[in-house]
Scaffold this active site. Structure first.
Site, PDB file in Angstrom:
ATOM      1  CG  ASN A  24     -20.775  34.439 -17.894  1.00  0.00           C
ATOM      2  OD1 ASN A  24     -19.591  34.721 -17.713  1.00  0.00           O
ATOM      3  ND2 ASN A  24     -21.418  33.580 -17.118  1.00  0.00           N
ATOM      4  CG  ASP A  34     -21.205  28.692 -18.449  1.00  0.00           C
ATOM      5  OD1 ASP A  34     -20.213  27.959 -18.625  1.00  0.00           O
ATOM      6  OD2 ASP A  34     -21.126  29.892 -18.118  1.00  0.00           O
ATOM      7  CB  SER A 122     -29.094  33.883 -26.936  1.00  0.00           C
ATOM      8  OG  SER A 122     -27.835  34.527 -26.900  1.00  0.00           O
ATOM      9  CB  VAL A 125     -30.079  32.814 -18.408  1.00  0.00           C
ATOM     10  CG1 VAL A 125     -29.834  34.081 -17.615  1.00  0.00           C
ATOM     11  CG2 VAL A 125     -30.208  31.629 -17.478  1.00  0.00           C
TER      12      VAL A 125
HETATM   13  N1  AR6 Z   1     -27.621  20.433 -22.585  1.00  0.00           N
HETATM   14  C1  AR6 Z   1     -28.195  21.091 -23.626  1.00  0.00           C
HETATM   15  N2  AR6 Z   1     -28.893  22.229 -23.479  1.00  0.00           N
HETATM   16  C2  AR6 Z   1     -29.033  22.712 -22.224  1.00  0.00           C
HETATM   17  C3  AR6 Z   1     -28.465  22.095 -21.087  1.00  0.00           C
HETATM   18  C4  AR6 Z   1     -27.730  20.902 -21.305  1.00  0.00           C
HETATM   19  N3  AR6 Z   1     -27.133  20.234 -20.303  1.00  0.00           N
HETATM   20  N4  AR6 Z   1     -28.791  22.840 -19.980  1.00  0.00           N
HETATM   21  C5  AR6 Z   1     -29.539  23.875 -20.414  1.00  0.00           C
HETATM   22  N5  AR6 Z   1     -29.697  23.799 -21.756  1.00  0.00           N
HETATM   23  P1  AR6 Z   1     -28.723  28.981 -21.080  1.00  0.00           P
HETATM   24  P2  AR6 Z   1     -28.077  31.489 -22.513  1.00  0.00           P
HETATM   25  C6  AR6 Z   1     -30.427  24.693 -22.677  1.00  0.00           C
HETATM   26  O1  AR6 Z   1     -29.498  29.742 -20.067  1.00  0.00           O
HETATM   27  O2  AR6 Z   1     -29.515  31.803 -22.704  1.00  0.00           O
HETATM   28  C7  AR6 Z   1     -25.487  30.967 -18.067  1.00  0.00           C
HETATM   29  O3  AR6 Z   1     -25.633  31.266 -16.711  1.00  0.00           O
HETATM   30  C8  AR6 Z   1     -31.492  25.594 -22.104  1.00  0.00           C
HETATM   31  O4  AR6 Z   1     -32.709  24.865 -21.892  1.00  0.00           O
HETATM   32  O5  AR6 Z   1     -27.823  27.902 -20.598  1.00  0.00           O
HETATM   33  O6  AR6 Z   1     -27.140  31.664 -23.675  1.00  0.00           O
HETATM   34  C9  AR6 Z   1     -24.230  31.564 -18.664  1.00  0.00           C
HETATM   35  O7  AR6 Z   1     -23.183  31.621 -17.722  1.00  0.00           O
HETATM   36  C10 AR6 Z   1     -31.631  26.632 -23.214  1.00  0.00           C
HETATM   37  O8  AR6 Z   1     -32.489  26.145 -24.257  1.00  0.00           O
HETATM   38  O9  AR6 Z   1     -27.806  29.976 -22.005  1.00  0.00           O
HETATM   39  C11 AR6 Z   1     -24.677  32.924 -19.082  1.00  0.00           C
HETATM   40  O10 AR6 Z   1     -24.624  33.842 -18.005  1.00  0.00           O
HETATM   41  C12 AR6 Z   1     -30.201  26.715 -23.793  1.00  0.00           C
HETATM   42  O11 AR6 Z   1     -29.497  25.590 -23.251  1.00  0.00           O
HETATM   43  C13 AR6 Z   1     -26.103  32.720 -19.491  1.00  0.00           C
HETATM   44  O12 AR6 Z   1     -26.560  31.573 -18.779  1.00  0.00           O
HETATM   45  C14 AR6 Z   1     -29.459  27.984 -23.423  1.00  0.00           C
HETATM   46  O13 AR6 Z   1     -29.791  28.375 -22.098  1.00  0.00           O
HETATM   47  C15 AR6 Z   1     -26.235  32.423 -20.956  1.00  0.00           C
HETATM   48  O14 AR6 Z   1     -27.589  32.377 -21.300  1.00  0.00           O
END
Ligand code: AR6
Length: 172
Positions: A24, A34, A122, A125
């Site tokens: 973020n 993250d 993206s 979350v």
């Molecule tokens: N390895 C690979 N992919 C993953 C992992 C992992 N260890 N963990 C989750 N994913 P998101 P966003 C996937 O929510 O939508 C955070 O709080 C997950 O299943 O991580 O860009 C940041 O600080 C999904 O398909 O990122 C921001 O506030 C993908 O990664 C916000 O979330 C992205 O999910 C960013 O949201």
């Protein structure tokens, strides 16, 4: 042209020159990928993010932009933090999502990174519909002007893996 591959799994375990973090703007950690990257990489990543905030990014990293830090205890050498857009059905923010990928590759070029691993930016979350997130991600990376030779999408679950497989098949 960059060679694109897919893998299902945890991006924190990937051995690549750089892994991309779906961060973020605040850069100081969060949930999802993250949180996993900061937890697995340890305090060196957070300290580097704090230095960025204290120096060149006092207002945070803008949406669609990318910045690198060391990778701490991770197998990768660098973490490239990007900020994807929050999905909004009332506004087309696809250019910002494509930009997150192309700016990450530009930062990878500056680092001399030949291999880069990406999560589905993206698509968690931030609420971007998975099939569209996959299509935008794959086309942005395939058409990027970059010296990165290997780009790997690391998809956490089966649904995301299938969406990216379909997008890659459609684009190739
Ligand atoms: N390895 C690979 N992919 C993953 C992992 C992992 N260890 N963990 C989750 N994913 P998101 P966003 C996937 O929510 O939508 C955070 O709080 C997950 O299943 O991580 O860009 C940041 O600080 C999904 O398909 O990122 C921001 O506030 C993908 O990664 C916000 O979330 C992205 O999910 C960013 O949201």
């Amino acid at each position: 042209m960059v060679h694109v591959t897919l893998q299902q799994g945890d991006i924190t375990l990937v051995e690549a020159d750089a892994i991309v973090n779906a961060a973020n703007s605040g850069l100081l950690g969060g949930g999802g990928v993250d949180g996993a990257i900061h937890a697995a990489g340890g305090p060196e990543i957070r300290a580097a993010c704090e230095r960025l905030r204290a120096t060149c990014l006092p207002r945070g990293l803008p949406t669609g932009e990318a910045v690198a830090t060391p990778a701490g205890r991770l197998a990768a050498r660098h973490v490239i933090h990007v900020v994807g857009p929050v999905y909004d059905p009332a506004e087309d923010r696809s250019a910002l999502l494509r930009s997150a990928y192309t700016r990450a590759l530009a930062v990878a070029d500056e680092l001399g990174a030949a291999s880069v691993a990406f999560p589905a930016v993206s698509a968690g979350v931030y609420g971007w519909p998975l099939d569209d997130a996959a299509r935008l991600a794959v086309t942005a990376v395939l058409t990027a002007d970059t010296r990165v030779a290997q780009a790997r999408f690391v998809l956490f679950d089966d649904r995301a893996y299938r969406a990216f497989s379909a997008a890659l098949a459609a684009a190739s």
